[in-house]
Design a protein around this motif. Structure first.
Motif, PDB file in Angstrom:
ATOM      1  N   ASP A 380       0.810  -1.222   0.000  1.00  0.00           N
ATOM      2  CA  ASP A 380       0.000   0.000   0.000  1.00  0.00           C
ATOM      3  C   ASP A 380       0.845   1.276   0.000  1.00  0.00           C
ATOM      4  O   ASP A 380       0.356   2.366   0.267  1.00  0.00           O
ATOM      5  CB  ASP A 380      -0.942   0.020   1.207  1.00  0.00           C
ATOM      6  N   ARG A 381       2.128   1.135  -0.377  1.00  0.00           N
ATOM      7  CA  ARG A 381       3.042   2.277  -0.231  1.00  0.00           C
ATOM      8  C   ARG A 381       2.864   3.341  -1.298  1.00  0.00           C
ATOM      9  O   ARG A 381       3.186   4.496  -1.078  1.00  0.00           O
ATOM     10  CB  ARG A 381       4.489   1.784  -0.298  1.00  0.00           C
ATOM     11  N   THR A 382       2.437   2.959  -2.500  1.00  0.00           N
ATOM     12  CA  THR A 382       2.509   3.873  -3.638  1.00  0.00           C
ATOM     13  C   THR A 382       1.403   4.914  -3.613  1.00  0.00           C
ATOM     14  O   THR A 382       0.318   4.689  -3.122  1.00  0.00           O
ATOM     15  CB  THR A 382       2.432   3.091  -4.956  1.00  0.00           C
ATOM     16  N   GLY A 383       1.696   6.062  -4.186  1.00  0.00           N
ATOM     17  CA  GLY A 383       0.719   7.141  -4.232  1.00  0.00           C
ATOM     18  C   GLY A 383      -0.436   6.841  -5.165  1.00  0.00           C
ATOM     19  O   GLY A 383      -0.298   6.118  -6.147  1.00  0.00           O
ATOM     20  N   PHE A 384      -1.572   7.453  -4.893  1.00  0.00           N
ATOM     21  CA  PHE A 384      -2.785   7.155  -5.651  1.00  0.00           C
ATOM     22  C   PHE A 384      -2.634   7.508  -7.128  1.00  0.00           C
ATOM     23  O   PHE A 384      -3.095   6.774  -8.003  1.00  0.00           O
ATOM     24  CB  PHE A 384      -3.964   7.919  -5.055  1.00  0.00           C
ATOM     25  N   GLY A 385      -1.962   8.622  -7.415  1.00  0.00           N
ATOM     26  CA  GLY A 385      -1.844   9.032  -8.808  1.00  0.00           C
ATOM     27  C   GLY A 385      -1.103   8.009  -9.656  1.00  0.00           C
ATOM     28  O   GLY A 385      -1.519   7.679 -10.762  1.00  0.00           O
ATOM     29  N   THR A 386       0.002   7.483  -9.119  1.00  0.00           N
ATOM     30  CA  THR A 386       0.773   6.482  -9.854  1.00  0.00           C
ATOM     31  C   THR A 386      -0.054   5.226 -10.079  1.00  0.00           C
ATOM     32  O   THR A 386      -0.073   4.657 -11.173  1.00  0.00           O
ATOM     33  CB  THR A 386       2.050   6.118  -9.069  1.00  0.00           C
ATOM     34  N   LEU A 387      -0.760   4.811  -9.026  1.00  0.00           N
ATOM     35  CA  LEU A 387      -1.572   3.602  -9.134  1.00  0.00           C
ATOM     36  C   LEU A 387      -2.712   3.788 -10.126  1.00  0.00           C
ATOM     37  O   LEU A 387      -3.015   2.888 -10.901  1.00  0.00           O
ATOM     38  CB  LEU A 387      -2.139   3.219  -7.766  1.00  0.00           C
ATOM     39  N   LEU A 388      -3.344   4.950 -10.065  1.00  0.00           N
ATOM     40  CA  LEU A 388      -4.459   5.201 -10.970  1.00  0.00           C
ATOM     41  C   LEU A 388      -3.993   5.169 -12.421  1.00  0.00           C
ATOM     42  O   LEU A 388      -4.641   4.571 -13.287  1.00  0.00           O
ATOM     43  CB  LEU A 388      -5.094   6.546 -10.645  1.00  0.00           C
ATOM     44  N   PHE A 389      -2.835   5.778 -12.677  1.00  0.00           N
ATOM     45  CA  PHE A 389      -2.307   5.783 -14.036  1.00  0.00           C
ATOM     46  C   PHE A 389      -2.040   4.366 -14.525  1.00  0.00           C
ATOM     47  O   PHE A 389      -2.442   3.981 -15.624  1.00  0.00           O
ATOM     48  CB  PHE A 389      -1.024   6.610 -14.090  1.00  0.00           C
ATOM     49  N   GLN A 390      -1.348   3.572 -13.697  1.00  0.00           N
ATOM     50  CA  GLN A 390      -1.039   2.194 -14.091  1.00  0.00           C
ATOM     51  C   GLN A 390      -2.306   1.361 -14.232  1.00  0.00           C
ATOM     52  O   GLN A 390      -2.439   0.544 -15.137  1.00  0.00           O
ATOM     53  CB  GLN A 390      -0.098   1.557 -13.061  1.00  0.00           C
ATOM     54  N   ALA A 391      -3.253   1.577 -13.299  1.00  0.00           N
ATOM     55  CA  ALA A 391      -4.501   0.822 -13.344  1.00  0.00           C
ATOM     56  C   ALA A 391      -5.264   1.114 -14.630  1.00  0.00           C
ATOM     57  O   ALA A 391      -5.771   0.206 -15.283  1.00  0.00           O
ATOM     58  CB  ALA A 391      -5.365   1.173 -12.132  1.00  0.00           C
ATOM     59  N   LEU A 392      -5.330   2.398 -15.008  1.00  0.00           N
ATOM     60  CA  LEU A 392      -6.029   2.757 -16.235  1.00  0.00           C
ATOM     61  C   LEU A 392      -5.326   2.163 -17.453  1.00  0.00           C
ATOM     62  O   LEU A 392      -5.958   1.640 -18.356  1.00  0.00           O
ATOM     63  CB  LEU A 392      -6.104   4.282 -16.366  1.00  0.00           C
ATOM     64  N   LYS A 393      -3.992   2.233 -17.448  1.00  0.00           N
ATOM     65  CA  LYS A 393      -3.234   1.708 -18.583  1.00  0.00           C
ATOM     66  C   LYS A 393      -3.414   0.195 -18.694  1.00  0.00           C
ATOM     67  O   LYS A 393      -3.730  -0.330 -19.761  1.00  0.00           O
ATOM     68  CB  LYS A 393      -1.753   2.051 -18.414  1.00  0.00           C
ATOM     69  N   THR A 394      -3.212  -0.511 -17.574  1.00  0.00           N
ATOM     70  CA  THR A 394      -3.308  -1.963 -17.599  1.00  0.00           C
ATOM     71  C   THR A 394      -4.741  -2.414 -17.810  1.00  0.00           C
ATOM     72  O   THR A 394      -5.020  -3.319 -18.579  1.00  0.00           O
ATOM     73  CB  THR A 394      -2.759  -2.559 -16.278  1.00  0.00           C
ATOM     74  N   THR A 395      -5.697  -1.764 -17.114  1.00  0.00           N
ATOM     75  CA  THR A 395      -7.087  -2.158 -17.245  1.00  0.00           C
ATOM     76  C   THR A 395      -7.600  -1.883 -18.646  1.00  0.00           C
ATOM     77  O   THR A 395      -8.379  -2.660 -19.197  1.00  0.00           O
ATOM     78  CB  THR A 395      -7.960  -1.412 -16.213  1.00  0.00           C
ATOM     79  N   GLY A 396      -7.124  -0.782 -19.256  1.00  0.00           N
ATOM     80  CA  GLY A 396      -7.516  -0.512 -20.631  1.00  0.00           C
ATOM     81  C   GLY A 396      -7.079  -1.634 -21.548  1.00  0.00           C
ATOM     82  O   GLY A 396      -7.823  -2.091 -22.412  1.00  0.00           O
ATOM     83  N   PHE A 397      -5.876  -2.123 -21.349  1.00  0.00           N
ATOM     84  CA  PHE A 397      -5.381  -3.248 -22.141  1.00  0.00           C
ATOM     85  C   PHE A 397      -6.222  -4.482 -21.879  1.00  0.00           C
ATOM     86  O   PHE A 397      -6.598  -5.205 -22.794  1.00  0.00           O
ATOM     87  CB  PHE A 397      -3.920  -3.514 -21.792  1.00  0.00           C
ATOM     88  N   VAL A 398      -6.541  -4.732 -20.606  1.00  0.00           N
ATOM     89  CA  VAL A 398      -7.327  -5.906 -20.248  1.00  0.00           C
ATOM     90  C   VAL A 398      -8.705  -5.843 -20.891  1.00  0.00           C
ATOM     91  O   VAL A 398      -9.186  -6.814 -21.454  1.00  0.00           O
ATOM     92  CB  VAL A 398      -7.444  -6.033 -18.717  1.00  0.00           C
ATOM     93  N   LEU A 399      -9.367  -4.701 -20.822  1.00  0.00           N
ATOM     94  CA  LEU A 399     -10.705  -4.578 -21.391  1.00  0.00           C
ATOM     95  C   LEU A 399     -10.669  -4.769 -22.903  1.00  0.00           C
ATOM     96  O   LEU A 399     -11.546  -5.399 -23.477  1.00  0.00           O
ATOM     97  CB  LEU A 399     -11.306  -3.222 -21.037  1.00  0.00           C
ATOM     98  N   LYS A 400      -9.632  -4.247 -23.531  1.00  0.00           N
ATOM     99  CA  LYS A 400      -9.490  -4.424 -24.974  1.00  0.00           C
ATOM    100  C   LYS A 400      -9.328  -5.903 -25.313  1.00  0.00           C
ATOM    101  O   LYS A 400      -9.949  -6.414 -26.247  1.00  0.00           O
ATOM    102  CB  LYS A 400      -8.280  -3.630 -25.467  1.00  0.00           C
ATOM    103  N   GLU A 401      -8.507  -6.600 -24.554  1.00  0.00           N
ATOM    104  CA  GLU A 401      -8.294  -8.024 -24.810  1.00  0.00           C
ATOM    105  C   GLU A 401      -9.547  -8.835 -24.513  1.00  0.00           C
ATOM    106  O   GLU A 401      -9.847  -9.799 -25.185  1.00  0.00           O
ATOM    107  CB  GLU A 401      -7.117  -8.543 -23.964  1.00  0.00           C
ATOM    108  N   PHE A 402     -10.300  -8.438 -23.505  1.00  0.00           N
ATOM    109  CA  PHE A 402     -11.511  -9.172 -23.151  1.00  0.00           C
ATOM    110  C   PHE A 402     -12.521  -9.120 -24.288  1.00  0.00           C
ATOM    111  O   PHE A 402     -13.032 -10.138 -24.746  1.00  0.00           O
ATOM    112  CB  PHE A 402     -12.126  -8.589 -21.879  1.00  0.00           C
ATOM    113  N   THR A 403     -12.787  -7.901 -24.768  1.00  0.00           N
ATOM    114  CA  THR A 403     -13.788  -7.762 -25.829  1.00  0.00           C
ATOM    115  C   THR A 403     -13.253  -8.249 -27.164  1.00  0.00           C
ATOM    116  O   THR A 403     -13.902  -9.010 -27.873  1.00  0.00           O
ATOM    117  CB  THR A 403     -14.247  -6.300 -25.956  1.00  0.00           C
TER     118      THR A 403
END
Length: 462
Positions: A380-403
């Motif tokens: 839980d060490r990382t700042g929210f902004g960094t996590l949000l950016f990575q989450a959006l980037k990775t989740t965007g890839f995941v959603l693209k692959e899912f559909t």
């Protein structure tokens, strides 16, 4: 499927029976790689009653398919760590991983470990600049290094950056040795013990056999944590795959090498039972995004012969590893709400030192010992902004692959983790999921998580 040099040359295998009845323990560890068995050993030495569960056989996952480099030189990392965390934290990362090397040197026997130098090398002007920034970081952190060009490979280079007093492992033999030490300390080590379900509030889990295990503390050393969704860590880990070949070679190298330019190449030799082997690795890509993985093996094989004048590779293997958004692995409680559930993951292909470091960190946290690296490796060490950016980037890839996967690969079986379409990996003969990195054998059984259930060929068109 292809098999690694390490698995082919392991010590004679001990077998560890699954639990025969319901049981309880102080600490339950899921995952029998180097991190899992080391954590089990350290906790048992500290007086804990430890049960380790491995769904297949110990050390046959990421630990058995690595380069076996035991080093603090984790590619270009220290300049970035200073920028992200400051000099004191970057220095702590170095000291934590250096301590892991010294622990391994103390434990290892025979040819399980060999001392060596680690060398980053540049072949381009851009690579020279990269090495300069990293050398400046070494200097700021007080890391001893050498810039002299002591070169022993048949390729031209422009600059090198060398760390001495590093090491190489036979990761499977070394892990088998630690497993024996763990059992001698009282660890109940269980193979073929697949976890079917967990009730984290009740601190219990059920195996596929129906056996129930209750625990006070749970440590997930499963590469990609099964319960990672609880702390949203599943959105924070990016999984990459890389490839390795080995061939007999009468050319033992004095150092181990990694290029900073593209294409990335990892080079080392290993001496096993009187024979020398040359290892060549590289060809990284996101896990599950390509079917014709033979291309990657073929490129390395061609280079093995045309550049290093060696014959056909005898062993070929690949591995994948998650990375966190900020370079430092996760080792500690998965969320503040459940401080008794720990994860060890995100080793970024440097799992030999980091798995030992994570084992020590989690052990110290569970046993109440002071360890300055606890905060540095905390999930839980990382700042929210960094996590949000990575989450959006990775989740965007995941959603693209899912559909996209369900449209383009209608004949591929569906991953039992979160419903993405898998992709056939021709080279390794596995079904690979591009969403979160799960892998399945040809028969549909789980090879790597986070999936825990086999593919259902009966219901999936394939």
């Amino acid at each position: 499927m292809l098999k690694s040099l390490w698995l082919e040359t392991a010590y004679p295998r001990d077998t560890y029976a699954p639990p025969s009845s319901d049981t309880s323990c102080d600490v339950c560890i899921i995952g029998g790689g180097l991190c899992g068995v080391t954590t089990a050993y350290l906790l048992a030495k500290a007086g804990k009653k430890v049960l380790l569960l491995e769904k297949d056989r110990i050390l046959e996952g990421a630990s058995g398919n690595t380069t076996g480099k035991l080093t603090t030189q984790h590619d270009i990392v220290y300049a970035d760590l200073i920028k992200k965390f400051g000099e004191e934290s970057a220095k702590l990362y170095y000291k934590t991983n250096d301590a892991a090397i010294r622990f391994a040197e103390y434990i290892a026997e025979g040819d399980e470990l060999r001392s060596t130098h680690s060398v980053l090398f540049a072949r381009t002007d851009k690579g020279i600049e990269t090495l300069k920034f990293e050398a400046d970081a070494y200097k700021a952190l007080g890391i001893p290094f050498d810039r002299r060009l002591n070169w022993e490979l048949p390729i031209s280079v422009k600059e090198t950056l060398t760390l001495s007093n590093q090491a190489q492992l036979h990761p499977v033999r070394f892990g088998q040795h630690i497993a024996k030490l763990a059992v001698a300390e009282g660890v109940q080590l269980c193979e073929k013990s697949d976890v079917r379900s967990m009730d984290l509030k009740e601190k219990s889990l059920q195996l596929s056999s129906g056996i129930v295990v209750t625990f006070d503390e749970l440590v997930l050393c499963t590469h990609y944590p099964i319960e990672a969704l609880r702390g949203m860590n599943i959105l924070k880990l990016e999984v990459k795959r890389s490839y390795l070949l080995s061939a007999p070679a009468d050319m033992p190298l004095q150092s181990q090498y990694l290029s900073v330019d593209e294409p990335k190449r990892s080079i080392r030799t290993v001496f096993i039972d009187g024979r020398s082997h040359f290892l060549l690795g590289g060809e990284d890509h996101k896990a599950g995004v390509t079917s014709d993985t033979d291309l990657h093996y073929n490129r390395l094989a061609e280079e093995l012969q045309s550049t290093y004048y060696l014959g056909e590779p005898i062993h070929s293997w690949s591995a994948q590893d998650p990375s966190t958004p900020d370079l430092i692995p996760y080792a500690g409680p998965i969320s503040a709400a459940m401080p008794y559930v720990h994860i060890c993951t995100g080793f970024r292909k440097w799992g030999m030192t980091n798995s030992i470091a994570a084992a020590k960190i989690v052990t110290d946290q569970i046993t109440g010992q002071q360890n300055p690296a606890i905060a540095l490796y905390a999930p839980d060490r990382t700042g929210f902004g960094t996590l949000l950016f990575q989450a959006l980037k990775t989740t965007g890839f995941v959603l693209k692959e899912f559909t996209g996967g369900h449209i383009a690969r209608t004949n591929a079986p569906i991953c039992t983790h979160m419903g993405c379409r898998t992709r056939w990996n021709k080279g390794d003969e596995t079904w690979d999921c591009p969403c979160h990195g799960s892998r399945f054998r040809k028969d549909g059984s789980v090879l790597e998580g986070p999936a825990t259930r086999p593919l259902n060929f009966k219901n999936d068109a394939h």
